[in-house]
Scaffold this motif. Structure first.
Motif, PDB file in Angstrom:
ATOM      1  N   GLU A   1      32.665  37.884  53.749  1.00 22.85           N
ATOM      2  CA  GLU A   1      33.117  39.160  54.537  1.00 22.85           C
ATOM      3  C   GLU A   1      32.085  40.050  54.842  1.00 22.85           C
ATOM      4  O   GLU A   1      31.067  39.967  54.264  1.00 22.85           O
ATOM      5  CB  GLU A   1      34.030  39.906  53.239  1.00 22.85           C
ATOM      6  N   ARG A   2      32.425  40.994  55.720  1.00 24.60           N
ATOM      7  CA  ARG A   2      31.565  41.798  56.269  1.00 24.60           C
ATOM      8  C   ARG A   2      31.265  42.852  55.309  1.00 24.60           C
ATOM      9  O   ARG A   2      32.140  43.325  54.756  1.00 24.60           O
ATOM     10  CB  ARG A   2      31.889  42.594  57.499  1.00 24.60           C
ATOM     11  N   ILE A   3      30.081  43.299  55.020  1.00 25.03           N
ATOM     12  CA  ILE A   3      29.690  44.326  54.328  1.00 25.03           C
ATOM     13  C   ILE A   3      29.964  45.606  54.877  1.00 25.03           C
ATOM     14  O   ILE A   3      29.500  46.100  55.956  1.00 25.03           O
ATOM     15  CB  ILE A   3      28.057  44.459  53.993  1.00 25.03           C
ATOM     16  N   PRO A   4      30.794  46.403  54.015  1.00 27.22           N
ATOM     17  CA  PRO A   4      31.307  47.844  54.664  1.00 27.22           C
ATOM     18  C   PRO A   4      30.010  48.742  54.820  1.00 27.22           C
ATOM     19  O   PRO A   4      29.273  48.688  53.882  1.00 27.22           O
ATOM     20  CB  PRO A   4      32.447  48.179  53.501  1.00 27.22           C
ATOM     21  N   ASP A   5      30.270  49.500  55.706  1.00 26.47           N
ATOM     22  CA  ASP A   5      29.317  50.963  55.709  1.00 26.47           C
ATOM     23  C   ASP A   5      29.199  51.532  54.405  1.00 26.47           C
ATOM     24  O   ASP A   5      27.961  52.302  53.996  1.00 26.47           O
ATOM     25  CB  ASP A   5      29.545  51.597  56.766  1.00 26.47           C
ATOM     26  N   VAL A   6      30.312  51.563  53.807  1.00 21.17           N
ATOM     27  CA  VAL A   6      30.523  52.525  52.354  1.00 21.17           C
ATOM     28  C   VAL A   6      31.215  51.504  51.557  1.00 21.17           C
ATOM     29  O   VAL A   6      32.421  51.153  51.813  1.00 21.17           O
ATOM     30  CB  VAL A   6      30.983  53.871  52.644  1.00 21.17           C
ATOM     31  N   ASP A   7      30.999  51.123  50.499  1.00 23.10           N
ATOM     32  CA  ASP A   7      31.568  50.384  49.478  1.00 23.10           C
ATOM     33  C   ASP A   7      32.033  51.173  48.107  1.00 23.10           C
ATOM     34  O   ASP A   7      31.428  52.302  47.911  1.00 23.10           O
ATOM     35  CB  ASP A   7      30.528  49.318  49.005  1.00 23.10           C
TER      36      ASP A   7
ATOM     37  N   VAL B   1      24.445  38.647  48.984  1.00 20.66           N
ATOM     38  CA  VAL B   1      24.399  39.029  50.447  1.00 20.66           C
ATOM     39  C   VAL B   1      23.885  37.562  51.021  1.00 20.66           C
ATOM     40  O   VAL B   1      22.920  36.990  50.556  1.00 20.66           O
ATOM     41  CB  VAL B   1      23.522  40.116  50.635  1.00 20.66           C
ATOM     42  N   ALA B   2      24.362  37.139  52.018  1.00 20.29           N
ATOM     43  CA  ALA B   2      24.139  35.747  52.824  1.00 20.29           C
ATOM     44  C   ALA B   2      22.723  36.067  53.185  1.00 20.29           C
ATOM     45  O   ALA B   2      22.113  34.818  53.086  1.00 20.29           O
ATOM     46  CB  ALA B   2      25.212  35.898  54.366  1.00 20.29           C
ATOM     47  N   ALA B   3      21.914  36.969  53.780  1.00 21.61           N
ATOM     48  CA  ALA B   3      20.720  37.050  53.943  1.00 21.61           C
ATOM     49  C   ALA B   3      19.802  36.681  53.081  1.00 21.61           C
ATOM     50  O   ALA B   3      18.694  36.235  53.361  1.00 21.61           O
ATOM     51  CB  ALA B   3      20.278  38.564  54.444  1.00 21.61           C
ATOM     52  N   GLY B   4      20.253  36.611  51.798  1.00 15.63           N
ATOM     53  CA  GLY B   4      19.283  36.302  50.534  1.00 15.63           C
ATOM     54  C   GLY B   4      19.736  34.825  50.215  1.00 15.63           C
ATOM     55  O   GLY B   4      18.930  34.324  48.892  1.00 15.63           O
ATOM     56  N   MET B   5      20.341  34.154  50.802  1.00 12.07           N
ATOM     57  CA  MET B   5      21.010  33.004  50.166  1.00 12.07           C
ATOM     58  C   MET B   5      20.202  31.833  51.014  1.00 12.07           C
ATOM     59  O   MET B   5      19.689  31.938  52.151  1.00 12.07           O
ATOM     60  CB  MET B   5      22.304  32.706  50.463  1.00 12.07           C
TER      61      MET B   5
ATOM     62  N   GLN C   1      25.570  33.649  62.321  1.00 10.34           N
ATOM     63  CA  GLN C   1      26.988  34.062  61.987  1.00 10.34           C
ATOM     64  C   GLN C   1      27.447  34.949  60.716  1.00 10.34           C
ATOM     65  O   GLN C   1      28.420  35.531  60.759  1.00 10.34           O
ATOM     66  CB  GLN C   1      27.720  32.692  62.022  1.00 10.34           C
ATOM     67  N   LEU C   2      26.225  34.741  59.613  1.00  9.68           N
ATOM     68  CA  LEU C   2      26.507  35.632  58.513  1.00  9.68           C
ATOM     69  C   LEU C   2      25.721  36.813  58.572  1.00  9.68           C
ATOM     70  O   LEU C   2      25.608  37.754  57.365  1.00  9.68           O
ATOM     71  CB  LEU C   2      26.044  34.712  57.279  1.00  9.68           C
ATOM     72  N   ASP C   3      25.153  37.466  59.499  1.00  9.43           N
ATOM     73  CA  ASP C   3      24.603  38.504  59.634  1.00  9.43           C
ATOM     74  C   ASP C   3      25.351  39.890  59.041  1.00  9.43           C
ATOM     75  O   ASP C   3      26.526  40.024  59.617  1.00  9.43           O
ATOM     76  CB  ASP C   3      24.033  38.869  61.035  1.00  9.43           C
ATOM     77  N   GLY C   4      24.955  40.760  58.191  1.00 13.05           N
ATOM     78  CA  GLY C   4      25.683  41.814  57.825  1.00 13.05           C
ATOM     79  C   GLY C   4      26.821  41.257  56.706  1.00 13.05           C
ATOM     80  O   GLY C   4      28.062  42.095  56.711  1.00 13.05           O
ATOM     81  N   MET C   5      26.800  39.986  56.283  1.00 16.03           N
ATOM     82  CA  MET C   5      27.942  39.656  55.582  1.00 16.03           C
ATOM     83  C   MET C   5      27.510  39.179  54.118  1.00 16.03           C
ATOM     84  O   MET C   5      26.520  39.171  53.636  1.00 16.03           O
ATOM     85  CB  MET C   5      28.685  38.528  56.154  1.00 16.03           C
ATOM     86  N   ARG C   6      28.637  39.184  53.120  1.00 14.80           N
ATOM     87  CA  ARG C   6      28.518  38.882  51.747  1.00 14.80           C
ATOM     88  C   ARG C   6      29.593  38.017  51.364  1.00 14.80           C
ATOM     89  O   ARG C   6      30.549  37.889  52.005  1.00 14.80           O
ATOM     90  CB  ARG C   6      28.387  40.053  50.780  1.00 14.80           C
TER      91      ARG C   6
END
Length: 234
Positions: A171-177, A123-127, A149-154
């Motif tokens: 890529e955007r993190i889907p609501d359901v994976d 997850v981008a937020a943890g990088m 720009q990377l909010d909610g992405m991985r």
């Protein structure tokens, strides 16, 4: 149409004099015109850029007359490692020839890079990112200049430390994976049920995916209503 007019001019010249009067345009002039266009595109980066001619035309012969060389702006992503600059050879206002000059370009900029190796799905937020010089002309993708720009992405693939951070890595993190544990809601008239399950597909709000409800024999179709929550559909 312009080429047709140029040909007509040549035919008329030959009819009047028996042979056309020609002038030679040295290749060095064509290269200079293209170089001027490259410099204009580089702007403030001109002083830090390395530009080398890697493909130049031969001398060009055209009809005698008022000569002008008009370089056109390179098409596509800018800057990039190989760039072609089209140059029109114009006589008396008409394009007689067009040729292309090719350049190799290197532009050093300080850009964000990965502080450490990271696996696919991180997850981008943890990088963490650190600044480092890189040749932006040689990069494949758009540099990430703002972490938001990377909010909610991985990450869509693994990356190595010191590699430039480009938007195409994510890529955007889907609501359901896929394989995610989810809440599944079902309604049968006034009866409302809630259960747990495992998503077989992935999707965002409004998408329909397959989900295996705990204890059920077969998966069912359910619509994503929010992050980690689905509603069984008929």
């Amino acid at each position: 149409m312009r080429r047709l007019l140029a040909l007509l001019s040549l035919v008329l010249s030959m009819s009047a004099t028996g042979s056309p009067s020609l002038q030679t345009v040295p290749a060095v002039r064509i290269v200079d015109a293209a170089q001027t266009e490259i410099d204009a595109c580089l702007g403030n980066d001109k002083t830090s850029a390395q530009v080398t001619v890697v493909g130049k035309p031969e001398d060009v012969q055209v009809l005698a007359g008022v000569l002008a060389l008009k370089a056109r702006k390179p098409e596509g992503r800018w800057p990039r490692a190989r760039v072609g600059v089209p140059v029109d050879v114009v006589v008396n206002g008409q394009v007689m020839r067009s040729t292309t000059v090719w350049f190799a370009i290197s532009v050093q900029h300080e850009v964000p890079t990965y502080a450490a190796d990271a696996p696919i799905g991180a997850v981008a937020a943890g990088m963490k990112f650190v600044p480092h010089d890189a040749d932006i002309a040689g990069l494949q993708g758009d540099i990430v200049n703002d972490p938001h720009q990377l909010d909610g992405m991985r990450l869509r693939h693994a990356v190595l430390a010191s590699s430039p951070v480009v938007l195409e890595d994510f890529e955007r993190i889907p609501d359901v994976d896929r394989q995610q544990r989810v809440s599944v809601l079902a309604s049968y008239g006034v009866i409302k049920l809630q259960a747990k399950g495992t998503a077989i597909g992935r999707g965002n709000v409004g998408d329909t995916v397959l989900v295996q409800v705990d204890g059920a024999e077969a998966p069912v179709h359910a619509r994503v209503t929010s992050q980690g929550v689905l509603q069984v559909v008929d």
